[in-house]
Enzyme design. Sequence first.
Site, PDB file in Angstrom:
ATOM      1  NE  ARG A  60      -3.880  -2.710   2.327  1.00  0.00           N
ATOM      2  CZ  ARG A  60      -4.253  -2.505   1.425  1.00  0.00           C
ATOM      3  NH1 ARG A  60      -5.177  -1.509   0.371  1.00  0.00           N
ATOM      4  NH2 ARG A  60      -5.155  -3.972   1.858  1.00  0.00           N
ATOM      5  CG  HIS A  61       1.667   5.844  -1.419  1.00  0.00           C
ATOM      6  ND1 HIS A  61       1.332   7.002  -1.123  1.00  0.00           N
ATOM      7  CD2 HIS A  61       1.849   5.915  -2.933  1.00  0.00           C
ATOM      8  CE1 HIS A  61       2.669   8.005  -1.546  1.00  0.00           C
ATOM      9  NE2 HIS A  61       2.152   7.041  -2.991  1.00  0.00           N
ATOM     10  CB  ALA A  62       4.109   5.603   3.328  1.00  0.00           C
ATOM     11  CB  ALA A  63       1.864   9.991   1.676  1.00  0.00           C
ATOM     12  CE1 TYR A 104      -0.670   3.677  -6.466  1.00  0.00           C
ATOM     13  CE2 TYR A 104      -0.775   5.694  -5.788  1.00  0.00           C
ATOM     14  CZ  TYR A 104      -0.136   4.293  -6.535  1.00  0.00           C
ATOM     15  OH  TYR A 104       0.915   4.204  -7.120  1.00  0.00           O
TER      16      TYR A 104
END
Length: 382
Positions: free
Chosen positions: A226-229, A233
């Site tokens: 997953r995207h951290a920000a 996503y």
Amino acid sequence: MLLPLAGVTVVSLEQAIAAPYATRQLADLGARVIKIERPGAGDFARAYDETVEGLSSHFVWANRGKESLALDLKDERSAEILDRLLARADVFVQNLAPGAADRLGLGAADLRARFPRLIVCGISGYGTSGPYRDKKAYDLLVQCEAGLLSVTGTPDAPAKAGIPIADIAAAMYAFTGMLTALYERRVTGEGSAFEVSMLDALGEWMGFPYYFATYGGTPPPRTGARHAAIAPYGPYRAGDGGQVFVGVQNDREWAALCERVLGRPDLVEDPRFRSNSLRVAGNERLTELIEAVFADRTAAEIVAGLDEVGIANARMRTIAEFAEHPQHAARDRLRTIDSPVGPLRALLPPVTVTGREAAMGAIPAAGEHTAAILAELGIEPT
């Protein structure tokens, strides 16, 4: 159509990945690349594995289109051979161990004094100054020093990138540096010297986590796939056991996902998810809500629905599936290159120029071109 670097000669004292991958880009553009290798074994990357019909996958990837000159740098004749080569060359590249080029009389200052039109590129792990200048550097180790591992992986364990990303970063900055220097020489008539370090190159690619941590007070968390920000996503489970990766970049896409894919228009203004920052903070609950809807659909149905609405998505492919990706065949992206073990399949370079085909020459055997190059220089082989 003439390739843009036809007539350019590159001499490279290269090994492993960073310098070879940089010079392969030049070879694909039509440059003549003379790769200097140790007699016998050659570049040690030749022995990394034997998976490509007996050849190393790393070597095949980074070394097509080159001529291989076997040269013992400890032999007294090597200085004469190198001098004659460099007098004819446009670019000299090296990624030897720290200090090795200077000990051989191949440091940037010395070469620039003797060959004013020569472009000299040095690739190192940490640069030619500072406390780390003499420290050996390999891809994983530079990933560690650049902080990449601290933000890659799962909350429980860091993970290296699955490709040699520090080598690739350095290679591509070296490539663009050499192109820039060649253009500059057309204007000034003078060569130049520059260096690229793997740490600096990968550090440039670490810009997002650098700013996030420096000004946000905490580093981006390790979030697996997953995207951290950004949220949503990442991967989401489908009802048939498959996974679909979804990427929502803005509030407009978030509204489209809620209203037209999830059938949950109430989520658009839900105070828990009204902004991207709130969605990131509540990502665990958000994932549960999305997967609850996806549980009644197959992965193929989810992809079709997302495509219809214009929401970015992907299926996670294996390497074998990528090799047979339908886009490759549809866009005629595959070619056959020669090698010591016969024809091999390769993808075209990513820059596509109408009416122009990349050179994509053969993979050289170690020392294959030694006799021809020495004869060209007027030097008798031993």
